[in-house]
Design a protein around this motif. Sequence first.
Motif, PDB file in Angstrom:
ATOM      1  N   PRO A 123       0.825  -1.223   0.000  1.00 41.44           N
ATOM      2  CA  PRO A 123       0.000   0.000   0.000  1.00 41.44           C
ATOM      3  C   PRO A 123       0.858   1.272   0.000  1.00 41.44           C
ATOM      4  CG  PRO A 123       0.130  -0.865   2.215  1.00 41.44           C
ATOM      5  CD  PRO A 123       0.912  -1.814   1.352  1.00 41.44           C
ATOM      6  N   TRP A 124       1.529   1.561  -1.148  1.00 41.37           N
ATOM      7  CA  TRP A 124       2.450   2.691  -1.184  1.00 41.37           C
ATOM      8  C   TRP A 124       1.853   3.915  -1.876  1.00 41.37           C
ATOM      9  CZ3 TRP A 124       3.581   4.368  -6.083  1.00 41.37           C
ATOM     10  CH2 TRP A 124       3.556   3.456  -7.132  1.00 41.37           C
ATOM     11  N   ARG A 125       2.407   5.052  -1.528  1.00 37.80           N
ATOM     12  CA  ARG A 125       2.074   6.329  -2.178  1.00 37.80           C
ATOM     13  C   ARG A 125       3.372   7.106  -2.388  1.00 37.80           C
ATOM     14  NH1 ARG A 125      -2.654   9.991   0.135  1.00 37.80           N
ATOM     15  NH2 ARG A 125      -3.775   8.625  -1.287  1.00 37.80           N
ATOM     16  N   VAL A 126       3.470   7.800  -3.502  1.00 33.42           N
ATOM     17  CA  VAL A 126       4.644   8.626  -3.800  1.00 33.42           C
ATOM     18  C   VAL A 126       4.203  10.061  -4.025  1.00 33.42           C
ATOM     19  CG1 VAL A 126       6.391   9.140  -5.541  1.00 33.42           C
ATOM     20  CG2 VAL A 126       6.152   6.817  -4.676  1.00 33.42           C
ATOM     21  N   LEU A 127       4.933  10.985  -3.441  1.00 37.38           N
ATOM     22  CA  LEU A 127       4.683  12.415  -3.599  1.00 37.38           C
ATOM     23  C   LEU A 127       5.823  13.037  -4.384  1.00 37.38           C
ATOM     24  CD1 LEU A 127       3.684  13.213   0.102  1.00 37.38           C
ATOM     25  CD2 LEU A 127       2.237  12.314  -1.746  1.00 37.38           C
ATOM     26  N   PHE A 128       5.503  13.606  -5.550  1.00 37.83           N
ATOM     27  CA  PHE A 128       6.454  14.427  -6.292  1.00 37.83           C
ATOM     28  C   PHE A 128       6.070  15.872  -6.002  1.00 37.83           C
ATOM     29  CE2 PHE A 128       6.688  10.454  -8.703  1.00 37.83           C
ATOM     30  CZ  PHE A 128       8.056  10.313  -8.863  1.00 37.83           C
ATOM     31  N   GLN A 129       6.843  16.495  -5.166  1.00 43.83           N
ATOM     32  CA  GLN A 129       6.438  17.749  -4.537  1.00 43.83           C
ATOM     33  C   GLN A 129       7.072  18.981  -5.184  1.00 43.83           C
ATOM     34  OE1 GLN A 129       7.816  18.371  -0.385  1.00 43.83           O
ATOM     35  NE2 GLN A 129       8.243  20.388  -1.232  1.00 43.83           N
ATOM     36  N   PRO A 130       6.272  20.009  -5.481  1.00 41.38           N
ATOM     37  CA  PRO A 130       6.831  21.269  -5.967  1.00 41.38           C
ATOM     38  C   PRO A 130       7.299  22.154  -4.810  1.00 41.38           C
ATOM     39  CG  PRO A 130       4.459  21.459  -5.860  1.00 41.38           C
ATOM     40  CD  PRO A 130       4.793  20.043  -5.434  1.00 41.38           C
ATOM     41  N   ALA A 131       7.978  23.235  -5.166  1.00 44.92           N
ATOM     42  CA  ALA A 131       8.241  24.369  -4.259  1.00 44.92           C
ATOM     43  C   ALA A 131       8.865  23.977  -2.926  1.00 44.92           C
ATOM     44  CB  ALA A 131       6.942  25.151  -4.037  1.00 44.92           C
ATOM     45  N   GLU A 132       9.863  23.108  -2.966  1.00 44.83           N
ATOM     46  CA  GLU A 132      10.583  22.795  -1.728  1.00 44.83           C
ATOM     47  C   GLU A 132      11.413  23.987  -1.285  1.00 44.83           C
ATOM     48  OE1 GLU A 132      13.633  21.772   1.028  1.00 44.83           O
ATOM     49  OE2 GLU A 132      14.049  22.368  -1.031  1.00 44.83           O
ATOM     50  N   GLU A 133      12.012  24.678  -2.246  1.00 46.65           N
ATOM     51  CA  GLU A 133      12.946  25.754  -1.909  1.00 46.65           C
ATOM     52  C   GLU A 133      12.251  26.957  -1.262  1.00 46.65           C
ATOM     53  OE1 GLU A 133      16.105  25.587  -2.010  1.00 46.65           O
ATOM     54  OE2 GLU A 133      16.486  23.837  -3.266  1.00 46.65           O
ATOM     55  N   THR A 134      10.952  27.085  -1.458  1.00 46.25           N
ATOM     56  CA  THR A 134      10.217  28.212  -0.877  1.00 46.25           C
ATOM     57  C   THR A 134       9.361  27.802   0.314  1.00 46.25           C
ATOM     58  OG1 THR A 134       8.416  27.914  -2.482  1.00 46.25           O
ATOM     59  CG2 THR A 134      10.175  29.475  -3.069  1.00 46.25           C
ATOM     60  N   ASN A 135       9.490  26.553   0.739  1.00 50.01           N
ATOM     61  CA  ASN A 135       8.743  26.059   1.903  1.00 50.01           C
ATOM     62  C   ASN A 135       7.233  26.132   1.705  1.00 50.01           C
ATOM     63  OD1 ASN A 135       8.615  25.002   4.596  1.00 50.01           O
ATOM     64  ND2 ASN A 135       8.070  27.031   5.341  1.00 50.01           N
ATOM     65  N   GLU A 136       6.792  25.925   0.482  1.00 46.36           N
ATOM     66  CA  GLU A 136       5.364  25.980   0.189  1.00 46.36           C
ATOM     67  C   GLU A 136       4.799  24.647  -0.290  1.00 46.36           C
ATOM     68  OE1 GLU A 136       5.091  29.056  -2.703  1.00 46.36           O
ATOM     69  OE2 GLU A 136       5.323  30.689  -1.257  1.00 46.36           O
ATOM     70  N   GLY A 137       5.603  23.889  -1.027  1.00 47.20           N
ATOM     71  CA  GLY A 137       5.079  22.711  -1.701  1.00 47.20           C
ATOM     72  C   GLY A 137       4.554  21.631  -0.777  1.00 47.20           C
ATOM     73  N   ALA A 138       5.305  21.314   0.271  1.00 47.38           N
ATOM     74  CA  ALA A 138       4.855  20.268   1.190  1.00 47.38           C
ATOM     75  C   ALA A 138       3.543  20.651   1.849  1.00 47.38           C
ATOM     76  CB  ALA A 138       5.933  20.001   2.250  1.00 47.38           C
ATOM     77  N   ARG A 139       3.443  21.899   2.285  1.00 48.05           N
ATOM     78  CA  ARG A 139       2.203  22.342   2.939  1.00 48.05           C
ATOM     79  C   ARG A 139       1.028  22.289   1.977  1.00 48.05           C
ATOM     80  NH1 ARG A 139       4.129  27.767   6.062  1.00 48.05           N
ATOM     81  NH2 ARG A 139       4.944  28.203   3.992  1.00 48.05           N
ATOM     82  N   GLN A 140       1.276  22.614   0.709  1.00 51.07           N
ATOM     83  CA  GLN A 140       0.198  22.558  -0.277  1.00 51.07           C
ATOM     84  C   GLN A 140      -0.285  21.122  -0.478  1.00 51.07           C
ATOM     85  OE1 GLN A 140       2.106  24.410  -3.619  1.00 51.07           O
ATOM     86  NE2 GLN A 140       1.753  26.500  -2.884  1.00 51.07           N
ATOM     87  N   LEU A 141       0.651  20.184  -0.554  1.00 44.98           N
ATOM     88  CA  LEU A 141       0.241  18.797  -0.744  1.00 44.98           C
ATOM     89  C   LEU A 141      -0.442  18.241   0.506  1.00 44.98           C
ATOM     90  CD1 LEU A 141       3.030  17.014  -2.836  1.00 44.98           C
ATOM     91  CD2 LEU A 141       0.917  18.104  -3.594  1.00 44.98           C
ATOM     92  N   VAL A 142       0.019  18.646   1.676  1.00 50.39           N
ATOM     93  CA  VAL A 142      -0.647  18.216   2.914  1.00 50.39           C
ATOM     94  C   VAL A 142      -2.095  18.690   2.914  1.00 50.39           C
ATOM     95  CG1 VAL A 142      -0.745  18.561   5.412  1.00 50.39           C
ATOM     96  CG2 VAL A 142       1.437  18.020   4.322  1.00 50.39           C
ATOM     97  N   GLU A 143      -2.307  19.946   2.527  1.00 45.84           N
ATOM     98  CA  GLU A 143      -3.669  20.487   2.483  1.00 45.84           C
ATOM     99  C   GLU A 143      -4.518  19.761   1.446  1.00 45.84           C
ATOM    100  OE1 GLU A 143      -3.252  24.635   1.784  1.00 45.84           O
ATOM    101  OE2 GLU A 143      -2.372  25.051   3.756  1.00 45.84           O
ATOM    102  N   ALA A 144      -3.883  19.221   0.414  1.00 41.94           N
ATOM    103  CA  ALA A 144      -4.604  18.477  -0.622  1.00 41.94           C
ATOM    104  C   ALA A 144      -4.859  17.028  -0.226  1.00 41.94           C
ATOM    105  CB  ALA A 144      -3.817  18.520  -1.932  1.00 41.94           C
ATOM    106  N   GLY A 145      -4.452  16.648   0.984  1.00 38.36           N
ATOM    107  CA  GLY A 145      -4.722  15.306   1.478  1.00 38.36           C
ATOM    108  C   GLY A 145      -3.655  14.282   1.162  1.00 38.36           C
ATOM    109  N   ALA A 146      -2.441  14.739   0.809  1.00 37.64           N
ATOM    110  CA  ALA A 146      -1.418  13.821   0.340  1.00 37.64           C
ATOM    111  C   ALA A 146      -0.947  12.835   1.396  1.00 37.64           C
ATOM    112  CB  ALA A 146      -0.213  14.610  -0.185  1.00 37.64           C
ATOM    113  N   VAL A 147      -1.018  13.200   2.662  1.00 38.38           N
ATOM    114  CA  VAL A 147      -0.544  12.279   3.705  1.00 38.38           C
ATOM    115  C   VAL A 147      -1.685  11.660   4.507  1.00 38.38           C
ATOM    116  CG1 VAL A 147       1.703  13.422   3.910  1.00 38.38           C
ATOM    117  CG2 VAL A 147      -0.192  14.158   5.370  1.00 38.38           C
ATOM    118  N   ASP A 148      -2.912  11.918   4.090  1.00 32.56           N
ATOM    119  CA  ASP A 148      -4.053  11.318   4.797  1.00 32.56           C
ATOM    120  C   ASP A 148      -3.941   9.793   4.736  1.00 32.56           C
ATOM    121  OD1 ASP A 148      -4.870  13.881   5.093  1.00 32.56           O
ATOM    122  OD2 ASP A 148      -6.634  13.742   3.793  1.00 32.56           O
ATOM    123  N   GLY A 149      -3.980   9.140   5.891  1.00 33.63           N
ATOM    124  CA  GLY A 149      -3.911   7.693   5.956  1.00 33.63           C
ATOM    125  C   GLY A 149      -2.501   7.133   6.009  1.00 33.63           C
ATOM    126  N   LEU A 150      -1.505   7.939   5.686  1.00 33.41           N
ATOM    127  CA  LEU A 150      -0.129   7.439   5.727  1.00 33.41           C
ATOM    128  C   LEU A 150       0.334   7.265   7.176  1.00 33.41           C
ATOM    129  CD1 LEU A 150       1.889   9.330   2.952  1.00 33.41           C
ATOM    130  CD2 LEU A 150       0.803   7.090   2.846  1.00 33.41           C
TER     131      LEU A 150
END
Length: 406
Positions: free
Chosen positions: A144-171
């Motif tokens: 049961p794997w999931r992969v995140l290809f995340q934008p905007a690491e250098e501006t500290n925005e991308g991870a938060r955007q994906l979290v808000e989109a539900g990217a880590v829900d259930g992980l």
Amino acid sequence: MSDIQDNSRQDNNWEQAVDRSVDDHFDEIREVRRYLHQHPEPSGAEVETTQYLAGRLQQIGVKVQFGPGNRGLIVDGPAFTTPKVGLRADIDALRIQDQKQTSYCSQVDGLMHACGHDAHSATVYGAILALLDVEKSGLVDSIPWRVLFQPAEETNEGARQLVEAGAVDGLQALFSLHMDPSRKVGTIGIRTGDFTADCNELEIEVLGRGAHAARPHEACDPIAAVAQLISSIFLFVPRSTDSQEPVVVSFGQINAGQNPNVIPDRVLVRGTLRTLREEVSKNTISHLERLARGVAEASGTSIHVRHHGGPPAVYNDPYLTEILTASATAILGRQNVNEIPKPSMGGEDFANYLCKVKGAMFRLGCANGDSPAPPLHSPLFDIDENALAIGAKILARSVIQWCRNN
């Protein structure tokens, strides 16, 4: 042969299958890295990068979900269960002119992958190929794997955007890596617990009264106030913090004035604050504000200290770090899996996921030979591409091992 021996041999089969898959797909993995290196996009504009990765994944039969603004991808494996363990890669580049003389150097003026995000993406892509192959082989149960290809690491925005989109829900677990040109290819750096710093951006605005440079007594000189304030910060902040708690305050920008013979009425200073504890960061900011008030009163200026939260500290979960260590040791040998003695004072927005899910990351050696390699964020940065296969094997093995243990 005993049942235990039979089981042991069977247990090793999936590990060999992971390594064999990565080796068989190495040309494809390298091709992904080189394409991304030639076609960099900056933070916030990774649309074509996302489309390219989506196309590659769709070709191998993987469904993808686009992130906010069609930047970044959330990719789930074929298992019918809810994804529980994940891998993360970042995809943005930096505004640096590539100065390498290689066939795959950046084709975009003023942009390059100088932090290894192209290699992170290719490595995780290789791990996906291995996970798919091993699942199809029947050597392991459904993963049961999931992969995140995340934008905007250098501006500290991308991870938060994906979290808000539900990217880590259930992980329940998330693994990642970072290229490390200070380490030779064939080695990794690993550390349990504190891994990177809690970061804040600082902005100090000093408002005074301008005047002719020949008559400074008619001014409330903001440059003199800034000079005093910076000196006070460097002198007194270390004296007010527990000596066992690292605190790094650095200033990288001072903007003021238009003419050499005019005292300006405003100075703007920008920098960063880095600690390992949020509480220490808060206390340090309070101290900066006290120092600013004192200098403002003494100089007759008005000083405003503002701070903007960057990524929090990365904390490597002990259990997940143990899995990474075991996977790397099986591939590289214990002598090439090196304990990192102290946390980095750099920032890493992987930490934004760890507010929601346990995770761990490691540093993957990518220097070719014994000669010093250009550092991260250098216009000459490059990697020994053999690191791609090593990283993919470690990540894929770690995902499967986590599933077997849970």
